[in-house]
Design a protein around this motif. Sequence first.
Motif, PDB file in Angstrom:
ATOM      1  N   VAL A 124      26.118  55.008  48.443  1.00 50.63           N
ATOM      2  CA  VAL A 124      25.913  53.661  47.909  1.00 50.63           C
ATOM      3  C   VAL A 124      24.423  53.378  47.729  1.00 50.63           C
ATOM      4  O   VAL A 124      23.982  52.840  46.703  1.00 50.63           O
ATOM      5  CB  VAL A 124      26.554  52.604  48.829  1.00 50.63           C
ATOM      6  CG1 VAL A 124      26.136  51.198  48.404  1.00 50.63           C
ATOM      7  CG2 VAL A 124      28.073  52.729  48.801  1.00 50.63           C
ATOM      8  N   VAL A 125      23.615  53.770  48.730  1.00 50.24           N
ATOM      9  CA  VAL A 125      22.166  53.544  48.659  1.00 50.24           C
ATOM     10  C   VAL A 125      21.554  54.316  47.500  1.00 50.24           C
ATOM     11  O   VAL A 125      20.752  53.782  46.716  1.00 50.24           O
ATOM     12  CB  VAL A 125      21.494  53.933  49.990  1.00 50.24           C
ATOM     13  CG1 VAL A 125      19.972  53.873  49.859  1.00 50.24           C
ATOM     14  CG2 VAL A 125      21.959  53.025  51.116  1.00 50.24           C
ATOM     15  N   LEU A 126      21.934  55.589  47.378  1.00 51.50           N
ATOM     16  CA  LEU A 126      21.377  56.414  46.313  1.00 51.50           C
ATOM     17  C   LEU A 126      21.763  55.908  44.936  1.00 51.50           C
ATOM     18  O   LEU A 126      20.939  55.890  44.009  1.00 51.50           O
ATOM     19  CB  LEU A 126      21.838  57.867  46.476  1.00 51.50           C
ATOM     20  CG  LEU A 126      21.265  58.635  47.667  1.00 51.50           C
ATOM     21  CD1 LEU A 126      21.863  60.026  47.743  1.00 51.50           C
ATOM     22  CD2 LEU A 126      19.743  58.716  47.580  1.00 51.50           C
ATOM     23  N   GLN A 127      23.017  55.476  44.789  1.00 52.77           N
ATOM     24  CA  GLN A 127      23.457  54.962  43.495  1.00 52.77           C
ATOM     25  C   GLN A 127      22.727  53.668  43.140  1.00 52.77           C
ATOM     26  O   GLN A 127      22.380  53.440  41.969  1.00 52.77           O
ATOM     27  CB  GLN A 127      24.968  54.719  43.501  1.00 52.77           C
ATOM     28  CG  GLN A 127      25.789  55.992  43.455  1.00 52.77           C
ATOM     29  CD  GLN A 127      25.506  56.821  42.215  1.00 52.77           C
ATOM     30  OE1 GLN A 127      25.423  56.302  41.110  1.00 52.77           O
ATOM     31  NE2 GLN A 127      25.354  58.129  42.409  1.00 52.77           N
ATOM     32  N   SER A 128      22.476  52.829  44.137  1.00 48.64           N
ATOM     33  CA  SER A 128      21.740  51.593  43.865  1.00 48.64           C
ATOM     34  C   SER A 128      20.304  51.888  43.445  1.00 48.64           C
ATOM     35  O   SER A 128      19.736  51.194  42.592  1.00 48.64           O
ATOM     36  CB  SER A 128      21.740  50.692  45.110  1.00 48.64           C
ATOM     37  OG  SER A 128      21.054  51.304  46.188  1.00 48.64           O
ATOM     38  N   LEU A 129      19.706  52.940  44.017  1.00 49.77           N
ATOM     39  CA  LEU A 129      18.351  53.336  43.622  1.00 49.77           C
ATOM     40  C   LEU A 129      18.346  53.945  42.218  1.00 49.77           C
ATOM     41  O   LEU A 129      17.482  53.626  41.399  1.00 49.77           O
ATOM     42  CB  LEU A 129      17.784  54.339  44.628  1.00 49.77           C
ATOM     43  CG  LEU A 129      17.485  53.822  46.034  1.00 49.77           C
ATOM     44  CD1 LEU A 129      17.031  54.965  46.937  1.00 49.77           C
ATOM     45  CD2 LEU A 129      16.406  52.737  45.997  1.00 49.77           C
ATOM     46  N   LYS A 130      19.323  54.828  41.952  1.00 49.95           N
ATOM     47  CA  LYS A 130      19.369  55.504  40.656  1.00 49.95           C
ATOM     48  C   LYS A 130      19.625  54.543  39.501  1.00 49.95           C
ATOM     49  O   LYS A 130      19.213  54.798  38.368  1.00 49.95           O
ATOM     50  CB  LYS A 130      20.454  56.584  40.675  1.00 49.95           C
ATOM     51  CG  LYS A 130      20.142  57.766  41.569  1.00 49.95           C
ATOM     52  CD  LYS A 130      21.296  58.763  41.543  1.00 49.95           C
ATOM     53  CE  LYS A 130      21.044  59.926  42.465  1.00 49.95           C
ATOM     54  NZ  LYS A 130      22.170  60.898  42.472  1.00 49.95           N
ATOM     55  N   HIS A 131      20.309  53.436  39.777  1.00 49.44           N
ATOM     56  CA  HIS A 131      20.659  52.491  38.717  1.00 49.44           C
ATOM     57  C   HIS A 131      19.823  51.214  38.779  1.00 49.44           C
ATOM     58  O   HIS A 131      20.233  50.177  38.278  1.00 49.44           O
ATOM     59  CB  HIS A 131      22.151  52.142  38.783  1.00 49.44           C
ATOM     60  CG  HIS A 131      23.043  53.307  38.488  1.00 49.44           C
ATOM     61  ND1 HIS A 131      23.472  54.179  39.459  1.00 49.44           N
ATOM     62  CD2 HIS A 131      23.565  53.759  37.312  1.00 49.44           C
ATOM     63  CE1 HIS A 131      24.243  55.105  38.906  1.00 49.44           C
ATOM     64  NE2 HIS A 131      24.314  54.876  37.607  1.00 49.44           N
ATOM     65  N   GLU A 133      17.391  48.620  37.697  1.00 50.63           N
ATOM     66  CA  GLU A 133      16.994  48.210  36.357  1.00 50.63           C
ATOM     67  C   GLU A 133      15.485  47.992  36.256  1.00 50.63           C
ATOM     68  O   GLU A 133      14.869  47.431  37.150  1.00 50.63           O
ATOM     69  CB  GLU A 133      17.730  46.915  35.967  1.00 50.63           C
ATOM     70  CG  GLU A 133      19.244  47.075  35.884  1.00 50.63           C
ATOM     71  CD  GLU A 133      19.925  45.791  35.469  1.00 50.63           C
ATOM     72  OE1 GLU A 133      19.213  44.788  35.264  1.00 50.63           O
ATOM     73  OE2 GLU A 133      21.168  45.790  35.356  1.00 50.63           O
ATOM     74  N   ASN A 134      14.926  48.474  35.144  1.00 51.20           N
ATOM     75  CA  ASN A 134      13.513  48.236  34.816  1.00 51.20           C
ATOM     76  C   ASN A 134      12.563  48.777  35.877  1.00 51.20           C
ATOM     77  O   ASN A 134      11.489  48.220  36.100  1.00 51.20           O
ATOM     78  CB  ASN A 134      13.263  46.727  34.621  1.00 51.20           C
ATOM     79  CG  ASN A 134      14.120  46.137  33.528  1.00 51.20           C
ATOM     80  OD1 ASN A 134      14.364  46.777  32.503  1.00 51.20           O
ATOM     81  ND2 ASN A 134      14.616  44.922  33.752  1.00 51.20           N
ATOM     82  N   ASN A 135      12.943  49.853  36.567  1.00 50.79           N
ATOM     83  CA  ASN A 135      12.052  50.449  37.560  1.00 50.79           C
ATOM     84  C   ASN A 135      12.275  51.960  37.564  1.00 50.79           C
ATOM     85  O   ASN A 135      13.113  52.472  38.295  1.00 50.79           O
ATOM     86  CB  ASN A 135      12.302  49.863  38.945  1.00 50.79           C
ATOM     87  CG  ASN A 135      11.124  50.149  39.886  1.00 50.79           C
ATOM     88  OD1 ASN A 135      10.513  51.211  39.816  1.00 50.79           O
ATOM     89  ND2 ASN A 135      10.820  49.187  40.746  1.00 50.79           N
ATOM     90  N   VAL A 136      11.481  52.633  36.749  1.00 48.35           N
ATOM     91  CA  VAL A 136      11.642  54.074  36.599  1.00 48.35           C
ATOM     92  C   VAL A 136      11.321  54.803  37.897  1.00 48.35           C
ATOM     93  O   VAL A 136      11.996  55.773  38.274  1.00 48.35           O
ATOM     94  CB  VAL A 136      10.743  54.600  35.462  1.00 48.35           C
ATOM     95  CG1 VAL A 136      10.853  56.121  35.348  1.00 48.35           C
ATOM     96  CG2 VAL A 136      11.128  53.945  34.137  1.00 48.35           C
ATOM     97  N   LEU A 137      10.304  54.345  38.631  1.00 48.17           N
ATOM     98  CA  LEU A 137       9.906  55.011  39.871  1.00 48.17           C
ATOM     99  C   LEU A 137      11.022  54.978  40.909  1.00 48.17           C
ATOM    100  O   LEU A 137      11.258  55.963  41.612  1.00 48.17           O
ATOM    101  CB  LEU A 137       8.638  54.356  40.430  1.00 48.17           C
ATOM    102  CG  LEU A 137       7.359  54.557  39.610  1.00 48.17           C
ATOM    103  CD1 LEU A 137       6.187  53.830  40.260  1.00 48.17           C
ATOM    104  CD2 LEU A 137       7.042  56.044  39.465  1.00 48.17           C
ATOM    105  N   VAL A 138      11.705  53.862  40.998  1.00 50.33           N
ATOM    106  CA  VAL A 138      12.811  53.749  41.962  1.00 50.33           C
ATOM    107  C   VAL A 138      13.944  54.688  41.570  1.00 50.33           C
ATOM    108  O   VAL A 138      14.559  55.340  42.426  1.00 50.33           O
ATOM    109  CB  VAL A 138      13.305  52.296  42.043  1.00 50.33           C
ATOM    110  CG1 VAL A 138      14.568  52.202  42.908  1.00 50.33           C
ATOM    111  CG2 VAL A 138      12.223  51.399  42.629  1.00 50.33           C
TER     112      VAL A 138
END
Length: 277
Positions: A124-131, A133-138
Amino acid sequence: MFDKLSRSWDLVKASAAVLRSDKELMLFPVLSGLATLAVLATFVLPLFALRVFEHGIGLAGLLLAFVFYFCQYTVIVFFNCALVGAAMIRLEGGDPTLSDGLAAARRRLPAILGYAAIAATVGVVLQSLKHSENNVLVRLLGSGLGVAWTLATFLVVPVLVSRDIGPIDALKQSVTLLKRTWGENAIGNVGIGAAFGLLTTLVAMIGIGLTFIALQTSVALGITVGIVCALGVLLLGVYQAALTGIYSAALYRYAVSHEVPDGFSGAQLAHAFEPKR
């Protein structure tokens, strides 16, 4: 680079030899895939029908995502444990059956559930980071952490099957084995993934081309060819999953005892365990 590719191919062939001697091992990925699809349908169909995410994800959405990941990981880890358990019996010279593998997984069900909960949380944490919005670094951070998590947990399943320990200790043991032996040379894992990734792409491209040609003759023929090609791609996925399970079992066994199973030369596995310099 040539030596690494050569060793990877040798390990693929050795794993395939073990699989050829016991094709029943391929049933575990098949059962895992069917159970995974059942879990997916159980969640996705009601969510779309009730329009749960129509106004965004929110806290309820995150909780549902966690439950979904937990169920999915439970199914996947359970059948992976069954596969690895059966593969270890084969590597020790035995003749495992489907029930032997399932029994090995059932014995470790509490630990499997615990690890599934950990994996679901991380997922869940990884998916929230991968998706994000508007933050390529994250998003890049999420992708990088995902790769690190995959490497760190590669030997969790063999540890869970072989040792009577909890999920946290199994994760620690997997990380310890990775740090102590692999370094950056997980040749077999990368080799199998790369080989089957290329092969699957080629089969899919050829299948699309053949389906298009067949459609020019007959719609029924085109559909038939498309189904046959799709089944071929699925079969490759099943074969890859079985090979990966066999390799992880052999890799773990060598890492903890330095015993080389039949079909694997000591030089091959020694190179696979070269520490990072």
